[in-house]
Design an enzyme around this catalytic site. Structure first.
Site, short mmCIF file in Angstrom:
data_model
loop_
_atom_site.label_atom_id
_atom_site.label_comp_id
_atom_site.label_asym_id
_atom_site.label_seq_id
_atom_site.Cartn_x
_atom_site.Cartn_y
_atom_site.Cartn_z
N ARG A 71 0.84 -1.19 0.00
CA ARG A 71 0.00 0.00 0.00
C ARG A 71 0.88 1.25 0.00
O ARG A 71 1.82 1.37 0.79
CB ARG A 71 -0.91 0.00 1.23
CG ARG A 71 -1.92 1.13 1.27
CD ARG A 71 -2.80 1.01 2.52
NE ARG A 71 -3.58 -0.21 2.49
CZ ARG A 71 -3.99 -0.86 3.59
NH1 ARG A 71 -3.66 -0.42 4.80
NH2 ARG A 71 -4.72 -1.95 3.49
N ARG A 140 -2.36 6.47 9.69
CA ARG A 140 -2.37 5.97 8.32
C ARG A 140 -2.45 7.14 7.32
O ARG A 140 -2.37 8.30 7.69
CB ARG A 140 -3.57 5.04 8.14
CG ARG A 140 -3.61 3.84 9.09
CD ARG A 140 -2.66 2.74 8.68
NE ARG A 140 -2.80 1.54 9.49
CZ ARG A 140 -3.60 0.51 9.21
NH1 ARG A 140 -4.36 0.55 8.13
NH2 ARG A 140 -3.64 -0.55 9.98
N LYS A 204 -4.37 0.98 14.73
CA LYS A 204 -4.30 1.98 13.66
C LYS A 204 -5.04 3.26 14.03
O LYS A 204 -5.92 3.26 14.89
CB LYS A 204 -4.89 1.39 12.38
CG LYS A 204 -6.34 0.95 12.51
CD LYS A 204 -6.78 0.30 11.21
CE LYS A 204 -7.82 -0.76 11.44
NZ LYS A 204 -8.21 -1.46 10.22
N LYS A 206 -6.70 6.83 12.03
CA LYS A 206 -7.05 7.39 10.73
C LYS A 206 -7.53 8.83 10.88
O LYS A 206 -8.31 9.15 11.77
CB LYS A 206 -8.14 6.55 10.06
CG LYS A 206 -7.69 5.12 9.78
CD LYS A 206 -8.78 4.30 9.11
CE LYS A 206 -8.28 2.89 8.78
NZ LYS A 206 -9.31 2.07 8.10
N CYS A 425 -14.82 -3.70 -0.80
CA CYS A 425 -13.45 -4.04 -0.43
C CYS A 425 -12.94 -5.12 -1.39
O CYS A 425 -13.69 -5.63 -2.22
CB CYS A 425 -13.39 -4.53 1.01
SG CYS A 425 -14.20 -6.13 1.26
N CYS A 431 -7.63 -11.43 0.39
CA CYS A 431 -7.71 -11.00 1.78
C CYS A 431 -7.91 -12.19 2.71
O CYS A 431 -8.88 -12.95 2.57
CB CYS A 431 -8.83 -9.99 1.97
SG CYS A 431 -8.98 -9.43 3.68
N CYS A 470 -16.09 -8.96 5.07
CA CYS A 470 -15.98 -9.28 6.49
C CYS A 470 -16.42 -8.05 7.28
O CYS A 470 -16.64 -6.98 6.70
CB CYS A 470 -14.55 -9.70 6.85
SG CYS A 470 -13.41 -8.32 7.09
N CYS A 474 -13.63 -2.10 5.73
CA CYS A 474 -12.76 -1.31 4.85
C CYS A 474 -13.54 -0.43 3.87
O CYS A 474 -13.08 0.65 3.52
CB CYS A 474 -11.82 -2.23 4.08
SG CYS A 474 -10.60 -3.07 5.13
#
Length: 562
Positions: A71, A140, A204, A206, A425, A431, A470, A474
């Site tokens: 990424r 991020r 994380k 954001k 996603c 994934c 899931c 995302c």
């Protein structure tokens, strides 16, 4: 309680080095060690494998077909034509001829094998980009409103996204040593991370910057959101929103999505100070014993928003001003050609699921490579997985139109409103967390739903659809007026009723249902909406008013009986 094993790993990792170099050098396997796999996230890459091939490779007694997702860190989602061409070359050489635009305004490469990992990351750096902190327990990629024809403030907003990204970037000497052959010089000062420390963040983090009335980055889904407040073309400052986050786990009601809360206003010259101290509060008080409870949203719910604001202001040494009034109207992108009145054109292309590859139907990579070769402006990725070709001069416009036509690039103006507002996603096959299809299934789902919309007279109406494989969120599924979250192969939870402006979570309507059941459930709702909606009433508001679901007022209320 004891810190989690991930915290112990960070402690002993020597500032994220671990044994990554040894793992990369091991020719006996296409994988890295489990510990190094966790550390690699901080370097901007995840180990994955092709799940379509798992069973057959297991039958042949072969290890999984390992590959890596990489990424890019690209604050605000802006890159130059030269950078585009360099990333395109890397995608064709190492990533099966595919680039993917993410919901955080950056690119992902998929399927890069271990022996090509270093060359790909070095190539990204050669393009004057990098992958530092694109993943991992750090801040991020910073997202922002970057549309140049919707507001003259876009450049100022974009500049703040870059400054935020740079201010909160970990030093990560290990990154330069491992991927760029940085020198290890004896006698250099002891390594440190002044902002993060050797344990970095609990999870994380954001950040996003929105510019009303456009909530095209879903600012309430961010751990830290800044909402720009302007007086005509003058930026006055930012409302500060804290505690958003989408991820949760099925059947674990202690985990849930949550929207950020606006706690005040700051002037532009104090933006970096506010961001740094919000991050520090989470660094010091976030839960390091349970990673499923480690995001800022849980810190706020455990300790209270007022406690958080008091702690933040104590660290700042001054008080936030009262929040300023604002209004959001939508979360989508505006497609097609627009002139900014200053002699430049801007074109927003619709890219379903953000996937750029050449197929018999459409030659995305070739078209954009040829456009980049003549374009003198820039490219801007949106948080809705679309692409703006920005700052096109008058002479280049017909050349770009011809290239789009030659390579069969679709016109989103001909799409249904549902298709224009659909996100997904990656999910299967790469994934490791996916429980069901998402990106590969979305075209099929749209093809089945669009005739229903057409019959109801709703084909061009804007309804936002979010699909994920899931519950980790995302594609921000809990902000979809229609949200579908994978629960097992071919089965999804159906959520309804999010706010079209991004200001309300949706609610579980049906649990664990198949594609046929989804279509059967939505058909009558669409017909009812077409018959009895009020003028200008979004679909998400209607399903609440009509009693199909109840409005969710807080994340902790999210898990209720459908």
């Amino acid at each position: 309680m004891q810190p989690s094993e991930d915290e112990a790993l960070k402690e002993r990792s020597r500032y994220l080095r671990g044994t990554i170099e040894e793992s990369l050098a091991d020719p006996a396997t296409g994988a890295v060690s489990p510990e190094d796999n966790k550390l690699l996230k901080f370097h901007g890459t995840y180990q994955q494998d092709d799940r379509d091939l798992r069973n057959e490779r297991q039958r042949q007694k072969l290890e999984p077909a390992y590959g890596f997702m990489i990424r890019v860190r690209m604050p605000g989602g802006v890159c130059t034509p030269r950078q585009w061409l360099q990333l395109d070359e890397l995608a064709r050489r190492y990533a099966h001829g595919s680039l993917r635009i993410t919901t955080r305004q950056t690119f992902q490469f998929h399927g890069v094998v271990k022996r090509h990992l270093k060359a790909t990351i070095a190539g990204i750096n050669h393009a004057l980009l990098d992958t530092i902190a694109a993943c991992g327990d750090v801040n991020r990629n910073v997202v922002c409103h970057n549309n140049p024809y919707l507001s003259p403030l876009h450049e100022e907003i974009y500049d703040w996204s870059k400054r935020l990204g740079a201010h909160l970037l970990p030093r990560m000497r290990a990154y330069h040593e491992i991927w760029l052959d940085g020198e290890r010089v004896a006698g250099t000062p002891a390594e440190e991370e002044p902002l993060y420390g050797k344990h970095y963040l609990p999870r994380k983090f954001k950040i996003g910057i929105a510019l009303p009335p456009h909530n095209d980055i879903d600012v309430y889904a961010q751990d830290l959101g800044f909402i720009a407040i302007a007086d005509r073309d003058a930026l006055l400052g930012f409302n500060v929103s804290v505690g958003g986050g989408m991820g949760m786990s099925h059947s674990e009601p202690s985990t849930y999505p949550r929207l950020g809360e606006v706690i005040g206003f700051c002037r532009p010259d104090r933006l970096l100070e506010v961001a740094e101290n919000v991050l520090k509060v989470q660094r010091d008080f976030g839960d390091r014993t349970n990673r499923k409870h480690a995001r800022l949203k849980y810190t706020l719910d455990d300790r209270g928003t007022e406690w958080f604001k008091t702690e933040l202001e104590a660290r700042l040494g001054w008080r936030l001003e009262a929040a300023r009034p604002f209004r959001f109207e939508s979360t989508g992108d505006r497609f097609g050609w627009v002139s900014d009145g200053r002699g430049q054109w801007h074109l927003t292309l619709g890219i379903l699921s953000g996937r750029l590859r050449d197929t018999p139907e459409v030659a995305w990579l070739t078209a954009l490579r040829e456009i980049a070769a003549l374009h003198e402006g820039d490219f801007r990725l949106t948080a809705n997985q679309n692409l703006i070709i920005a700052k096109i001069n008058e002479a280049a416009k017909p050349k770009i139109e011809a290239l789009l036509d030659r390579h069969r690039i679709p016109d989103p103006g001909k799409w249904s409103g549902l298709r224009r507002h659909a996100l997904s996603c990656v999910a299967l096959p790469t994934c490791g967390l996916a429980m069901a299809e998402s990106e590969r299934w979305l075209p099929t789902l749209l093809t089945r739903l669009e005739p229903i919309l057409r019959k109801a007279g709703l084909e061009k109406d804007a309804i936002n659809l979010r699909v994920t494989g899931c519950p980790n969120g995302c594609a921000r599924p809990y902000l979809g007026e229609i949200g579908l979250v994978g629960k097992s192969p071919g089965k999804y939870n159906l959520y309804l009723g999010a706010g079209f402006d991004g200001g309300r979570l949706n609610t579980l309507y049906r649990e664990g249902i198949s594609e046929d059941e989804i279509v059967a459930a939505l058909g009558p709702l669409m017909a009812h909406y077409a018959r009895e909606r009020w003028a200008g009433e979004p679909f998400g508001d209607f399903v609440i008013r009509a009693g199909y679901v109840s409005a969710i007022k807080a994340g902790r209320e999210f898990h209720g009986d459908p």
